[in-house]
Design a protein around this motif. Structure first.
Motif, PDB file in Angstrom:
ATOM      1  N   GLY A  56     -16.832  14.971   1.205  1.00 18.97           N
ATOM      2  CA  GLY A  56     -17.701  14.612   2.329  1.00 18.97           C
ATOM      3  C   GLY A  56     -18.020  15.807   3.210  1.00 18.97           C
ATOM      4  O   GLY A  56     -19.160  15.979   3.662  1.00 18.97           O
ATOM      5  N   ARG A  59     -20.409  17.978   1.276  1.00 22.83           N
ATOM      6  CA  ARG A  59     -21.734  17.349   1.284  1.00 22.83           C
ATOM      7  C   ARG A  59     -22.448  17.608   2.604  1.00 22.83           C
ATOM      8  O   ARG A  59     -23.622  17.959   2.646  1.00 22.83           O
ATOM      9  N   SER A  62     -23.423  21.378   2.666  1.00 17.63           N
ATOM     10  CA  SER A  62     -24.395  21.836   1.671  1.00 17.63           C
ATOM     11  C   SER A  62     -25.705  21.059   1.695  1.00 17.63           C
ATOM     12  O   SER A  62     -26.717  21.556   1.212  1.00 17.63           O
ATOM     13  N   GLY A  63     -25.664  19.826   2.187  1.00 21.87           N
ATOM     14  CA  GLY A  63     -26.852  18.991   2.171  1.00 21.87           C
ATOM     15  C   GLY A  63     -27.100  18.325   0.823  1.00 21.87           C
ATOM     16  O   GLY A  63     -28.084  17.609   0.659  1.00 21.87           O
ATOM     17  N   GLN A  64     -26.220  18.563  -0.154  1.00 21.10           N
ATOM     18  CA  GLN A  64     -26.364  17.936  -1.459  1.00 21.10           C
ATOM     19  C   GLN A  64     -25.912  16.484  -1.398  1.00 21.10           C
ATOM     20  O   GLN A  64     -25.134  16.105  -0.528  1.00 21.10           O
ATOM     21  N   SER A  65     -26.386  15.709  -2.355  1.00 23.86           N
ATOM     22  CA  SER A  65     -25.922  14.326  -2.436  1.00 23.86           C
ATOM     23  C   SER A  65     -24.519  14.314  -3.034  1.00 23.86           C
ATOM     24  O   SER A  65     -24.107  15.252  -3.722  1.00 23.86           O
ATOM     25  N   MET A  66     -23.802  13.231  -2.789  1.00 27.88           N
ATOM     26  CA  MET A  66     -22.463  13.098  -3.367  1.00 27.88           C
ATOM     27  C   MET A  66     -22.555  13.080  -4.891  1.00 27.88           C
ATOM     28  O   MET A  66     -21.715  13.666  -5.567  1.00 27.88           O
ATOM     29  N   ASP A  67     -23.586  12.421  -5.426  1.00 24.08           N
ATOM     30  CA  ASP A  67     -23.754  12.394  -6.884  1.00 24.08           C
ATOM     31  C   ASP A  67     -23.908  13.799  -7.451  1.00 24.08           C
ATOM     32  O   ASP A  67     -23.313  14.126  -8.474  1.00 24.08           O
ATOM     33  N   ASP A  68     -24.701  14.641  -6.781  1.00 21.49           N
ATOM     34  CA  ASP A  68     -24.884  16.015  -7.256  1.00 21.49           C
ATOM     35  C   ASP A  68     -23.576  16.808  -7.182  1.00 21.49           C
ATOM     36  O   ASP A  68     -23.252  17.568  -8.100  1.00 21.49           O
ATOM     37  N   ARG A  71     -21.291  15.632  -9.932  1.00 26.87           N
ATOM     38  CA  ARG A  71     -21.792  16.119 -11.219  1.00 26.87           C
ATOM     39  C   ARG A  71     -21.406  17.586 -11.405  1.00 26.87           C
ATOM     40  O   ARG A  71     -20.909  17.976 -12.477  1.00 26.87           O
TER      41      ARG A  71
END
Length: 86
Positions: A56, A59, A62-68, A71
């Motif tokens: 969290g 996230r 970085s601004g990335q989604s949790m899914d990204d 992955r």
């Protein structure tokens, strides 16, 4: 996720302490902290919550989604777990 309860927060802090001790080369301290969990369930919960909070934080930074993020983490784990080329 909601904020951890005081008991869960203690488990998270203990899990973080295990990792910190390991990284500074204090393997005995890491073992002591691992033994202090009291049960496998407490240990699992502590490390799960630490991972969830860490992802969290990453996230949010970085601004990335949790899914990204998951992955990327999965690909990194797969790459490091692969046997070396012969």
């Amino acid at each position: 996720m909601t904020s951890p309860t005081p008991a869960a927060a203690e488990l998270v802090q203990r899990a973080a302490g295990v990792i910190a001790a390991k990284h500074r080369g204090d393997l005995g301290g890491a073992e002591e902290l691992l033994a202090a969990f009291g049960s496998e369930q407490a240990k699992s919960l502590g490390f799960y919550l630490l991972a969830d909070l860490s992802l969290g934080l990453l996230r949010a930074q970085s601004g990335q989604s949790m899914d990204d993020l998951v992955r990327e983490l999965s690909l990194l784990v797969a790459a490091t777990a692969a046997p070396p080329d012969s």
